[in-house]
Design a protein around this motif. Structure first.
Motif, PDB file in Angstrom:
ATOM      1  N   GLN A 166      63.149  52.480   7.125  1.00  0.00           N
ATOM      2  CA  GLN A 166      61.719  52.397   7.415  1.00  0.00           C
ATOM      3  C   GLN A 166      60.954  51.784   6.245  1.00  0.00           C
ATOM      4  N   ARG A 167      61.267  52.254   5.044  1.00  0.00           N
ATOM      5  CA  ARG A 167      60.586  51.723   3.848  1.00  0.00           C
ATOM      6  C   ARG A 167      60.919  50.248   3.647  1.00  0.00           C
ATOM      7  N   TRP A 168      62.186  49.907   3.845  1.00  0.00           N
ATOM      8  CA  TRP A 168      62.590  48.511   3.646  1.00  0.00           C
ATOM      9  C   TRP A 168      61.917  47.596   4.671  1.00  0.00           C
ATOM     10  N   LYS A 169      61.808  48.090   5.904  1.00  0.00           N
ATOM     11  CA  LYS A 169      61.135  47.307   6.941  1.00  0.00           C
ATOM     12  C   LYS A 169      59.675  47.097   6.584  1.00  0.00           C
ATOM     13  N   MET A 170      59.046  48.129   6.019  1.00  0.00           N
ATOM     14  CA  MET A 170      57.647  48.002   5.613  1.00  0.00           C
ATOM     15  C   MET A 170      57.500  46.991   4.471  1.00  0.00           C
ATOM     16  N   ILE A 171      58.438  47.050   3.518  1.00  0.00           N
ATOM     17  CA  ILE A 171      58.390  46.105   2.391  1.00  0.00           C
ATOM     18  C   ILE A 171      58.501  44.663   2.887  1.00  0.00           C
ATOM     19  N   GLN A 172      59.271  44.460   3.950  1.00  0.00           N
ATOM     20  CA  GLN A 172      59.470  43.121   4.498  1.00  0.00           C
ATOM     21  C   GLN A 172      58.357  42.670   5.434  1.00  0.00           C
ATOM     22  N   THR A 173      57.258  43.442   5.500  1.00  0.00           N
ATOM     23  CA  THR A 173      56.133  43.075   6.360  1.00  0.00           C
ATOM     24  C   THR A 173      55.702  41.630   6.094  1.00  0.00           C
ATOM     25  N   LYS A 174      55.610  40.852   7.151  1.00  0.00           N
ATOM     26  CA  LYS A 174      55.178  39.461   7.019  1.00  0.00           C
ATOM     27  C   LYS A 174      53.659  39.416   6.890  1.00  0.00           C
ATOM     28  N   SER A 175      53.206  38.828   5.811  1.00  0.00           N
ATOM     29  CA  SER A 175      51.757  38.720   5.627  1.00  0.00           C
ATOM     30  C   SER A 175      51.158  37.649   6.524  1.00  0.00           C
ATOM     31  N   GLY A 176      51.951  36.635   6.860  1.00  0.00           N
ATOM     32  CA  GLY A 176      51.455  35.545   7.689  1.00  0.00           C
ATOM     33  C   GLY A 176      50.724  34.470   6.911  1.00  0.00           C
ATOM     34  N   VAL A 177      50.537  34.678   5.596  1.00  0.00           N
ATOM     35  CA  VAL A 177      49.802  33.713   4.777  1.00  0.00           C
ATOM     36  C   VAL A 177      50.738  33.111   3.739  1.00  0.00           C
ATOM     37  N   ASP A 178      50.279  32.041   3.105  1.00  0.00           N
ATOM     38  CA  ASP A 178      51.067  31.343   2.091  1.00  0.00           C
ATOM     39  C   ASP A 178      50.910  32.059   0.748  1.00  0.00           C
ATOM     40  N   GLU A 179      51.613  33.184   0.596  1.00  0.00           N
ATOM     41  CA  GLU A 179      51.413  34.055  -0.567  1.00  0.00           C
ATOM     42  C   GLU A 179      51.631  33.346  -1.901  1.00  0.00           C
ATOM     43  N   SER A 180      52.639  32.509  -1.992  1.00  0.00           N
ATOM     44  CA  SER A 180      52.993  31.892  -3.277  1.00  0.00           C
ATOM     45  C   SER A 180      51.921  30.947  -3.800  1.00  0.00           C
ATOM     46  N   SER A 181      51.008  30.523  -2.921  1.00  0.00           N
ATOM     47  CA  SER A 181      49.980  29.552  -3.325  1.00  0.00           C
ATOM     48  C   SER A 181      48.589  30.164  -3.434  1.00  0.00           C
ATOM     49  N   LEU A 182      48.476  31.479  -3.240  1.00  0.00           N
ATOM     50  CA  LEU A 182      47.156  32.089  -3.125  1.00  0.00           C
ATOM     51  C   LEU A 182      46.908  33.152  -4.185  1.00  0.00           C
ATOM     52  N   ALA A 183      45.647  33.285  -4.544  1.00  0.00           N
ATOM     53  CA  ALA A 183      45.173  34.361  -5.416  1.00  0.00           C
ATOM     54  C   ALA A 183      43.792  34.766  -4.925  1.00  0.00           C
ATOM     55  N   VAL A 184      43.359  35.954  -5.318  1.00  0.00           N
ATOM     56  CA  VAL A 184      42.029  36.419  -4.934  1.00  0.00           C
ATOM     57  C   VAL A 184      41.273  36.802  -6.189  1.00  0.00           C
ATOM     58  N   LEU A 185      39.995  36.432  -6.235  1.00  0.00           N
ATOM     59  CA  LEU A 185      39.121  36.757  -7.362  1.00  0.00           C
ATOM     60  C   LEU A 185      37.937  37.537  -6.810  1.00  0.00           C
ATOM     61  N   MET A 186      37.681  38.717  -7.393  1.00  0.00           N
ATOM     62  CA  MET A 186      36.607  39.575  -6.888  1.00  0.00           C
ATOM     63  C   MET A 186      35.583  39.841  -7.983  1.00  0.00           C
ATOM     64  N   VAL A 187      34.308  39.714  -7.611  1.00  0.00           N
ATOM     65  CA  VAL A 187      33.215  40.053  -8.528  1.00  0.00           C
ATOM     66  C   VAL A 187      32.244  40.965  -7.799  1.00  0.00           C
ATOM     67  N   ASN A 188      31.520  41.764  -8.568  1.00  0.00           N
ATOM     68  CA  ASN A 188      30.516  42.646  -7.983  1.00  0.00           C
ATOM     69  C   ASN A 188      29.384  42.836  -8.991  1.00  0.00           C
ATOM     70  N   GLY A 189      28.519  43.801  -8.725  1.00  0.00           N
ATOM     71  CA  GLY A 189      27.426  44.062  -9.651  1.00  0.00           C
ATOM     72  C   GLY A 189      26.174  43.256  -9.386  1.00  0.00           C
ATOM     73  N   PHE A 190      26.076  42.623  -8.214  1.00  0.00           N
ATOM     74  CA  PHE A 190      24.869  41.864  -7.880  1.00  0.00           C
ATOM     75  C   PHE A 190      24.267  42.428  -6.591  1.00  0.00           C
ATOM     76  N   GLU A 191      23.000  42.193  -6.390  1.00  0.00           N
ATOM     77  CA  GLU A 191      22.279  42.684  -5.217  1.00  0.00           C
ATOM     78  C   GLU A 191      22.584  41.796  -4.009  1.00  0.00           C
ATOM     79  N   PRO A 192      22.510  42.364  -2.789  1.00  0.00           N
ATOM     80  CA  PRO A 192      22.736  41.552  -1.586  1.00  0.00           C
ATOM     81  C   PRO A 192      21.815  40.341  -1.495  1.00  0.00           C
TER      82      PRO A 192
END
Length: 405
Positions: free
Chosen positions: A40-66
């Motif tokens: 079960q754990r191994w199957k979960m680890i192998q979950t397909k993200s569906g996205v191009d993981e090797s080429s992507l990163a995410v940058l998050m910022v906060n602390g500003f008003e809407p």
């Protein structure tokens, strides 16, 4: 090989036989459930993200008003896009294996709690986000420019969305999902496309069958869709580009706060998210190997003790014509009977243990095919464990055995 004499001999050693059988039963119960948990754990680890993981990163910022969202987005998009090696920068609210931002229940009818579909992840993405993710469209069409509408408190209303194949099969089994409508309270959505795979942000929070219940929602930048940026670069450059983007935030938008913990490459997010699963797999494998080792030692010790006790009996049998093969088969058959008795009890214990795990950890039922797998493993272990003592018994010369006290 006569079974009756073996059973008669075992009845004379009831306690020792029962102890080994109980040990084997416990090993069987733990082995079946541990292997199931590992799978079960191994199957979960192998979950397909569906996205191009090797080429992507995410940058998050906060602390500003809407009210500052539009200005912050404009500065961040322009500044990040200028970083050498950056292929694209787009807006998104969450990515697979990152912080969850858009989970909500949906139904087939507006405001209905009777015709519920389930809880899904709404992934809001600005223009260019779908392409940047690298999602695979399997039916329908891609979002057009006029599909990107502003979010109203949470999501756009009357949004034209894309759903995953898993969600489509669950919500509209044996039907074409294109053009189907669904609602999240008062918000209306219509399906314009189906993607192959797109994992939730936090799949561990849901059943494994629900790990891909994701809705891609085209959204205009601003308001809800702000502060989280999807960076795309060549796989060999993505780590460097992310580091440069982190360093550039202070110059691009000095009035925001960089979220360093969640600003990672998608490969790092996956590795971090499934770290506990890998630790659990290693722990379970260690427990299984230790338990099997202790069980094997118990069988070896008991058989060696019985061989020492039966030297005279073995010698008499050899003297009246029993071959080494007969002696070897005797001990192997005896061990097979003890192990079989332990396995029969162990199969019942395996279901009891699984029921406890289901109650406290919401695990699914233990599939029946794990029982014969566990039985074969223990039968093989038993035969290997008894082989050494049995070979020593078969090698006892008749003349030496008959003279022994």
């Amino acid at each position: 090989m006569q079974i009756r004499p073996i059973l008669a001999a075992l009845r004379r050693h009831r306690l020792a036989t029962l102890l080994i059988a109980i040990e084997i039963a416990l090993a069987c119960a733990v082995l079946c459930n541990a292997c199931f948990l590992v799978a079960q754990r191994w199957k979960m680890i192998q979950t397909k993200s569906g996205v191009d993981e090797s080429s992507l990163a995410v940058l998050m910022v906060n602390g500003f008003e809407p009210t500052q969202a539009t200005d912050v987005n404009a500065r961040m998009l322009a500044g990040l896009q200028a970083i050498p090696g950056m292929k694209s920068v787009t807006l998104i609210n969450e990515v697979p294996f990152g912080p969850q931002a858009g989970a909500a229940g949906v139904s087939h009818d507006p405001g209905s709690f009777k015709n519920i579909i389930g809880v899904v992840d709404f992934v809001l993405g600005g223009p260019g986000t779908f392409k940047a993710l690298g999602l695979k469209l399997v039916a329908g069409r891609l979002p057009q420019l006029d599909d990107y509408q502003p979010a109203i408190s949470f999501v756009p209303n009357d949004a034209q969305v894309l759903v995953t194949r898993a969600l489509a099969e669950h919500a509209w089994p044996n039907e074409d999902p294109l053009g189907k409508d669904f609602w999240c309270d008062k918000f209306h959505f219509r399906v314009i496309g189906v993607v192959d795979h797109f994992a939730r942000a936090q799949p561990h929070q849901y059943a494994m069958s629900e790990a891909q219940w994701t809705v891609f929602t085209p959204t205009a930048p601003g308001g809800t869709l702000s502060g989280t940026y999807l960076l795309r670069a060549k796989p060999q450059d993505v780590r460097r580009v992310l580091q440069a983007a982190r360093a550039a935030v202070a110059k691009i938008a000095p009035d925001v706060v960089l979220d360093r913990e969640d600003s990672q490459t998608l490969s790092e997010l996956r590795r971090s998210y499934f770290k506990s699963d890998r630790v659990m797999i290693d722990l379970l494998i260690g427990v299984v190997l230790t338990l099997l080792g202790v069980t094997a030692l118990g069988i070896v010790g008991l058989t060696s003790f019985w061989v020492a006790q039966r030297r005279k009996q073995i010698g008499i049998r050899r003297a009246i014509g029993a071959t080494r093969g007969d002696i070897l088969r005797y001990f192997q058959t005896e061990n097979f009977l003890i192990v079989s008795f332990g396995i029969a009890i162990g199969m019942l214990l395996a279901f009891v243990l699984n029921a406890v795990l289901m109650k406290f950890y919401e695990l699914p039922h233990l599939p029946l095919y794990y029982l014969p797998i566990g039985a074969l493993a223990l039968w093989g272990l038993g035969q290997l464990a008894v082989l050494g003592p049995a070979l020593r018994a078969a090698a006892v010369p008749p003349v030496v055995a008959t003279r022994s006290v």
